[in-house]
Design a protein around this motif. Structure first.
Motif, PDB file in Angstrom:
ATOM      1  N   LEU A   1      33.727 -57.569 -19.279  1.00  0.00           N
ATOM      2  CA  LEU A   1      33.158 -58.751 -19.917  1.00  0.00           C
ATOM      3  C   LEU A   1      33.703 -58.908 -21.327  1.00  0.00           C
ATOM      4  O   LEU A   1      34.000 -57.924 -22.009  1.00  0.00           O
ATOM      5  CB  LEU A   1      31.631 -58.657 -19.980  1.00  0.00           C
ATOM      6  N   MET A   2      33.822 -60.143 -21.757  1.00  0.00           N
ATOM      7  CA  MET A   2      34.249 -60.455 -23.113  1.00  0.00           C
ATOM      8  C   MET A   2      33.363 -61.551 -23.678  1.00  0.00           C
ATOM      9  O   MET A   2      32.848 -62.401 -22.949  1.00  0.00           O
ATOM     10  CB  MET A   2      35.712 -60.921 -23.137  1.00  0.00           C
ATOM     11  N   ALA A   3      33.172 -61.502 -24.976  1.00  0.00           N
ATOM     12  CA  ALA A   3      32.431 -62.562 -25.661  1.00  0.00           C
ATOM     13  C   ALA A   3      33.355 -63.742 -25.872  1.00  0.00           C
ATOM     14  O   ALA A   3      34.464 -63.581 -26.395  1.00  0.00           O
ATOM     15  CB  ALA A   3      31.892 -62.061 -26.988  1.00  0.00           C
ATOM     16  N   SER A   4      32.917 -64.931 -25.464  1.00  0.00           N
ATOM     17  CA  SER A   4      33.752 -66.122 -25.653  1.00  0.00           C
ATOM     18  C   SER A   4      33.191 -67.070 -26.702  1.00  0.00           C
ATOM     19  O   SER A   4      33.837 -68.055 -27.049  1.00  0.00           O
ATOM     20  CB  SER A   4      33.951 -66.859 -24.332  1.00  0.00           C
ATOM     21  N   ALA A   5      31.970 -66.776 -27.210  1.00  0.00           N
ATOM     22  CA  ALA A   5      31.399 -67.584 -28.290  1.00  0.00           C
ATOM     23  C   ALA A   5      30.415 -66.733 -29.082  1.00  0.00           C
ATOM     24  O   ALA A   5      29.788 -65.816 -28.541  1.00  0.00           O
ATOM     25  CB  ALA A   5      30.696 -68.821 -27.736  1.00  0.00           C
ATOM     26  N   TYR A   6      30.318 -67.075 -30.349  1.00  0.00           N
ATOM     27  CA  TYR A   6      29.396 -66.382 -31.253  1.00  0.00           C
ATOM     28  C   TYR A   6      28.578 -67.407 -32.026  1.00  0.00           C
ATOM     29  O   TYR A   6      29.032 -68.535 -32.253  1.00  0.00           O
ATOM     30  CB  TYR A   6      30.168 -65.518 -32.259  1.00  0.00           C
ATOM     31  N   SER A   7      27.414 -66.989 -32.458  1.00  0.00           N
ATOM     32  CA  SER A   7      26.609 -67.838 -33.326  1.00  0.00           C
ATOM     33  C   SER A   7      27.375 -68.136 -34.606  1.00  0.00           C
ATOM     34  O   SER A   7      28.052 -67.265 -35.155  1.00  0.00           O
ATOM     35  CB  SER A   7      25.289 -67.128 -33.660  1.00  0.00           C
ATOM     36  N   GLY A   8      27.254 -69.375 -35.080  1.00  0.00           N
ATOM     37  CA  GLY A   8      27.915 -69.757 -36.319  1.00  0.00           C
ATOM     38  C   GLY A   8      27.189 -69.271 -37.556  1.00  0.00           C
ATOM     39  O   GLY A   8      27.662 -69.487 -38.673  1.00  0.00           O
ATOM     40  N   THR A   9      26.050 -68.622 -37.364  1.00  0.00           N
ATOM     41  CA  THR A   9      25.290 -68.079 -38.482  1.00  0.00           C
ATOM     42  C   THR A   9      25.725 -66.652 -38.767  1.00  0.00           C
ATOM     43  O   THR A   9      26.465 -66.052 -37.992  1.00  0.00           O
ATOM     44  CB  THR A   9      23.781 -68.125 -38.177  1.00  0.00           C
ATOM     45  N   LYS A  10      25.253 -66.084 -39.862  1.00  0.00           N
ATOM     46  CA  LYS A  10      25.784 -64.794 -40.310  1.00  0.00           C
ATOM     47  C   LYS A  10      25.441 -63.632 -39.396  1.00  0.00           C
ATOM     48  O   LYS A  10      26.092 -62.581 -39.461  1.00  0.00           O
ATOM     49  CB  LYS A  10      25.302 -64.494 -41.729  1.00  0.00           C
ATOM     50  N   ASP A  11      24.451 -63.816 -38.492  1.00  0.00           N
ATOM     51  CA  ASP A  11      24.112 -62.715 -37.590  1.00  0.00           C
ATOM     52  C   ASP A  11      25.201 -62.480 -36.546  1.00  0.00           C
ATOM     53  O   ASP A  11      25.302 -61.387 -35.983  1.00  0.00           O
ATOM     54  CB  ASP A  11      22.770 -62.963 -36.902  1.00  0.00           C
ATOM     55  N   GLY A  12      26.008 -63.499 -36.253  1.00  0.00           N
ATOM     56  CA  GLY A  12      27.121 -63.339 -35.328  1.00  0.00           C
ATOM     57  C   GLY A  12      26.729 -62.954 -33.920  1.00  0.00           C
ATOM     58  O   GLY A  12      27.485 -62.297 -33.195  1.00  0.00           O
ATOM     59  N   ILE A  13      25.563 -63.379 -33.484  1.00  0.00           N
ATOM     60  CA  ILE A  13      25.085 -63.043 -32.143  1.00  0.00           C
ATOM     61  C   ILE A  13      26.020 -63.601 -31.072  1.00  0.00           C
ATOM     62  O   ILE A  13      26.529 -64.719 -31.192  1.00  0.00           O
ATOM     63  CB  ILE A  13      23.643 -63.566 -31.951  1.00  0.00           C
ATOM     64  N   ILE A  14      26.258 -62.814 -30.028  1.00  0.00           N
ATOM     65  CA  ILE A  14      27.091 -63.266 -28.915  1.00  0.00           C
ATOM     66  C   ILE A  14      26.382 -64.397 -28.185  1.00  0.00           C
ATOM     67  O   ILE A  14      25.237 -64.264 -27.774  1.00  0.00           O
ATOM     68  CB  ILE A  14      27.388 -62.103 -27.950  1.00  0.00           C
ATOM     69  N   GLU A  15      27.078 -65.511 -28.020  1.00  0.00           N
ATOM     70  CA  GLU A  15      26.485 -66.707 -27.425  1.00  0.00           C
ATOM     71  C   GLU A  15      27.029 -67.041 -26.038  1.00  0.00           C
ATOM     72  O   GLU A  15      26.475 -67.898 -25.355  1.00  0.00           O
ATOM     73  CB  GLU A  15      26.700 -67.904 -28.358  1.00  0.00           C
ATOM     74  N   ALA A  16      28.108 -66.386 -25.619  1.00  0.00           N
ATOM     75  CA  ALA A  16      28.649 -66.640 -24.281  1.00  0.00           C
ATOM     76  C   ALA A  16      29.477 -65.455 -23.824  1.00  0.00           C
ATOM     77  O   ALA A  16      30.116 -64.776 -24.642  1.00  0.00           O
ATOM     78  CB  ALA A  16      29.493 -67.916 -24.265  1.00  0.00           C
ATOM     79  N   LEU A  17      29.450 -65.218 -22.510  1.00  0.00           N
ATOM     80  CA  LEU A  17      30.236 -64.156 -21.887  1.00  0.00           C
ATOM     81  C   LEU A  17      31.034 -64.724 -20.719  1.00  0.00           C
ATOM     82  O   LEU A  17      30.624 -65.697 -20.091  1.00  0.00           O
ATOM     83  CB  LEU A  17      29.326 -63.044 -21.345  1.00  0.00           C
TER      84      LEU A  17
END
Length: 238
Positions: A178-194
């Motif tokens: 699996l790879m992360a394909s999107a991240y939150s644009g906020t400073k926490d950088g949470i993974i938003e898509a796989l």
């Protein structure tokens, strides 16, 4: 006449109708129908009739499945291990048969877990200001990595999404392939898509942390509409 295709939508104890009604009659046409796959009804046999699956949002996955803490902030009063087991069967069948999967919120987190990864039991109070549901979904930007399936699907590198979660995929423990394909644009950088890193010999799989089925602008936001269209195209191609 085209052969009938079936999309199995896993039952969620919260807002299940939103997932169902997200697929409009015009989009389904005469060749695609929806099936409710319910751990409460135990209709396991219907899993094997489906050509694609939506794993929905809802209650936290039982933490013992991924070696998580037995107690943590905002944990539910009780878990649903029956749902965890039912959806495990759905996902394993999808991978055995190379069938399309769309994971949403909990669905994304559980895909990571089922592939051997982990989630944060709780994201922490600072992240909750941006991500955790209050009276309404929160809104924030996401950044999409180029050269990913999500980017080729949506054609955008940044957009706004809704947010309503207190857990997230732990980037230290991404699941197998699996790879992360999107991240939150906020400073926490949470993974938003796989998505799968190596897509060879794999069917369509996108998993998103937001809720495309209940976005206020879901018909115009590519992170809802384009994702749905790509999933439907993949189902029709099975």
């Amino acid at each position: 006449m085209k052969p009938l295709k079936r999309i199995g939508i896993s039952y969620s104890e919260t807002n299940f109708q939103n997932y169902w009604s997200w697929f409009t009659p015009g989009e389904l046409g005469s060749d695609v129908e929806l099936l409710e796959l319910s751990f409460e009804r135990g209709n396991t046999a219907d899993i094997y009739k489906c050509d694609g699956f939506v794993l929905t949002g809802g209650i936290d996955v039982l933490p013992s499945i991924f070696g998580g803490a037995a107690k943590y902030p905002y944990m539910p009063d009780s878990f649903l291990p029956e749902r965890d087991e039912f959806e495990r069967q759905i996902y394993e069948f999808s991978q055995d048969q190379k069938l399309p999967v769309l994971g949403i919120c909990r669905g994304m987190q559980y895909i990571n877990i089922l592939e051997g990864g982990k989630v944060f039991e709780d994201n922490g109070e600072e992240a909750h200001l941006v991500h955790k549901k209050a009276a309404e979904d929160k809104i924030h930007t996401v950044n999409i990595r180029p050269e990913t399936l999500l980017y080729s699907t949506t054609g955008i590198e940044q957009a706004e999404v809704n947010s309503a979660h207190h857990q997230a995929v732990d980037p230290r423990y991404l699941g197998n392939n699996l790879m992360a394909s999107a991240y939150s644009g906020t400073k926490d950088g949470i993974i938003e898509a796989l998505e799968f890193e190596d897509k060879a010999d794999k069917a369509f799989m996108l998993a998103v942390q937001w809720h495309p089925e209940r976005m206020k602008s879901k018909s115009s936001n590519p992170l809802s509409q384009k994702v749905k269209e790509a999933f439907l195209k993949a189902v029709r191609a099975t």
